[in-house]
Design an enzyme around this catalytic site. Structure first.
Site, PDB file in Angstrom:
ATOM      1  N   ASP A 243       3.517 -64.218  15.490  1.00  0.00           N
ATOM      2  CA  ASP A 243       4.939 -63.897  15.329  1.00  0.00           C
ATOM      3  C   ASP A 243       5.156 -63.375  13.917  1.00  0.00           C
ATOM      4  OD1 ASP A 243       7.653 -63.644  15.506  1.00  0.00           O
ATOM      5  OD2 ASP A 243       8.081 -65.789  15.682  1.00  0.00           O
TER       6      ASP A 243
ATOM      7  N   ASN B  52      -9.499 -58.113  15.265  1.00  0.00           N
ATOM      8  CA  ASN B  52      -8.269 -57.369  15.004  1.00  0.00           C
ATOM      9  C   ASN B  52      -8.348 -56.675  13.653  1.00  0.00           C
ATOM     10  OD1 ASN B  52      -5.988 -58.228  12.909  1.00  0.00           O
ATOM     11  ND2 ASN B  52      -7.146 -60.092  13.428  1.00  0.00           N
TER      12      ASN B  52
ATOM     13  N   MET C  97      -5.153 -55.338  12.432  1.00  0.00           N
ATOM     14  CA  MET C  97      -3.726 -55.029  12.517  1.00  0.00           C
ATOM     15  C   MET C  97      -3.203 -54.392  11.236  1.00  0.00           C
ATOM     16  SD  MET C  97      -3.191 -55.992  15.592  1.00  0.00           S
ATOM     17  CE  MET C  97      -1.415 -55.989  15.790  1.00  0.00           C
TER      18      MET C  97
ATOM     19  N   PHE D 152      -1.346 -55.973   8.557  1.00  0.00           N
ATOM     20  CA  PHE D 152      -0.029 -56.437   8.093  1.00  0.00           C
ATOM     21  C   PHE D 152       1.106 -55.583   8.658  1.00  0.00           C
ATOM     22  CE2 PHE D 152      -1.471 -58.597   3.815  1.00  0.00           C
ATOM     23  CZ  PHE D 152      -2.116 -59.574   4.546  1.00  0.00           C
TER      24      PHE D 152
ATOM     25  N   ASN E 174      -1.174 -65.060   1.320  1.00  0.00           N
ATOM     26  CA  ASN E 174      -2.316 -64.510   2.052  1.00  0.00           C
ATOM     27  C   ASN E 174      -3.047 -63.498   1.176  1.00  0.00           C
ATOM     28  OD1 ASN E 174      -4.147 -63.451   3.853  1.00  0.00           O
ATOM     29  ND2 ASN E 174      -2.659 -63.018   5.461  1.00  0.00           N
TER      30      ASN E 174
ATOM     31  N   SER F  17      -6.866 -61.500   4.145  1.00  0.00           N
ATOM     32  CA  SER F  17      -7.013 -60.642   5.312  1.00  0.00           C
ATOM     33  C   SER F  17      -8.031 -59.548   5.003  1.00  0.00           C
ATOM     34  CB  SER F  17      -5.680 -59.993   5.682  1.00  0.00           C
ATOM     35  OG  SER F  17      -5.880 -58.979   6.647  1.00  0.00           O
TER      36      SER F  17
ATOM     37  N   ASN G 134      -8.111 -56.752   6.511  1.00  0.00           N
ATOM     38  CA  ASN G 134      -7.582 -55.520   7.084  1.00  0.00           C
ATOM     39  C   ASN G 134      -6.646 -54.749   6.172  1.00  0.00           C
ATOM     40  OD1 ASN G 134      -8.959 -56.028   9.541  1.00  0.00           O
ATOM     41  ND2 ASN G 134      -7.382 -57.526  10.065  1.00  0.00           N
TER      42      ASN G 134
END
Length: 351
Positions: A64, A110, A112, A114, A172, A175, A177
């Site tokens: 979410d 994944n 994605m 952000f 964070n 990640s 990505n």
């Protein structure tokens, strides 16, 4: 119920299936039929970060991203839900397709990037939520076009916007990505960033008359020296907690799968071992005053117990829900309850 829905969801690409699942969860919540989807666990109050969680099993960030489904997700029985990662400005993330299932391994890859609607939209969504039954974490990041040298301003802006609304805030920096993001975990960069955000946190605590815990989420791909350096910085700066871990860029355990070469972070069952090793080492290096959330590879109650045995105070699920559905939540709570009630009381195992 989920076992019947899963073949339908798996007929779609992974990102579309995620959206459909969220829509179904929302519909169940609005129509008062969530009990048909998930059985709310018996409470298992768990203290951490100066907060009391209704139970120690939460939803990891990423499902979410914009805080649009908080109430429906809490109604599934999570003790806490973490939304985001959110950035100052909206961004589309990486080109699609960018999420891939590896069913043979109960795994997901994944990239994605952000993708989110920006922190101002998230704030409005959180303000509308009723937030019954659990606590809310908000995971913050930087925009991809913000150079690392200016990353602090992005994190600070997001922290200032979400501080009045969050039960805790996660920084964070792990990640895989967002290009260059993990460089913020290097010792000196980490020290500069977290020192600045700790100052921001204390200023906001004085401004709002409440102290919102700040957690840092780390990667599973750190070597022992990097883990020790990160622990040293996080202990020196007295962060409130650490989340271990994010997704991994390694593919050793899924190398034979045709999707293994897809760029991005690998999550799900193959991540359990490495993420738990990092968790255990952090627990040995950090003072007990800094609780840990264990995440990565939880697909059963036994996996959740393994995280607790390695030193976690709380756990989070995400990819495991793709394969097991909402029943995983109660299974994890019940397994942790049995461990807590056992004669050993759940002591942390050796490093």
């Amino acid at each position: 119920m989920y076992s019947l829905a899963r073949p339908f969801l798996f007929a779609f690409d992974a990102e579309r299936a995620h959206a459909l699942a969220l829509r179904a969860i929302d519909t169940a919540y609005r129509t008062g039929t969530t009990a048909l989807v998930a059985t709310r666990p018996v409470p298992l109050p768990t203290p951490a970060f100066g907060l009391m969680f209704p139970n120690p099993v939460g939803l990891g960030a990423g499902l979410d991203k914009n805080g649009e489904h908080i109430d429906a997700l809490l109604a599934l029985g999570f003790g806490f839900v973490e939304i985001g990662t959110v950035t100052p400005k909206p961004q589309e993330g990486n080109p699609k397709p960018r999420m891939f299932r590896l069913p043979e391994y109960q795994a997901v890859i994944n990239r994605m990037g952000f993708n989110n609607l920006g922190v101002d939209v998230l704030v409005k969504n959180v303000q509308r939520a009723r937030r019954r039954g659990g606590l809310l974490g908000i995971n913050i990041g930087k925009n991809k076009d913000t150079p690392n040298e200016e990353a602090t301003s992005d994190y600070r802006y997001c922290m200032e916007r979400v501080y009045p609304l969050a039960d805790y805030i996660t920084v964070n920096i792990s990640s895989p990505n967002t290009a260059g993001l993990r460089e913020l975990q290097e010792e000196q960069a980490l020290r500069r960033l977290i020192a600045d955000l700790r100052e921001t946190q204390e200023a906001l605590a004085a401004q709002h008359g409440k102290r919102v815990p700040m957690l840092v989420k780390v990667a599973p791909d750190l070597n022992d020296r990097d883990i020790d350096a990160a622990a040293r910085v996080l202990a020196d700066l007295a962060v409130d907690g650490v989340i271990a871990t994010n997704t991994t860029v390694t593919r050793t355990l899924v190398a034979s799968h045709p999707m293994a070469e897809q760029a991005g972070g690998l999550s799900g069952a193959p991540l359990l071992g490495q993420s738990t090793l990092v968790l255990r080492r952090l627990r040995a290096r950090l003072p007990e005053s800094i609780p840990l959330i264990g995440v990565g590879g939880i697909t059963s109650g036994a996996d959740a117990v393994a995280k607790m045995a390695a030193g976690a105070s709380l756990v989070q699920c995400y990819s495991g829900l793709v394969y097991r559905g909402p029943r995983l939540i109660g299974e994890c709570v019940d397994a942790i309850r049995r461990r807590r009630e056992s004669p050993s009381g759940g002591a942390v195992g050796p490093l």
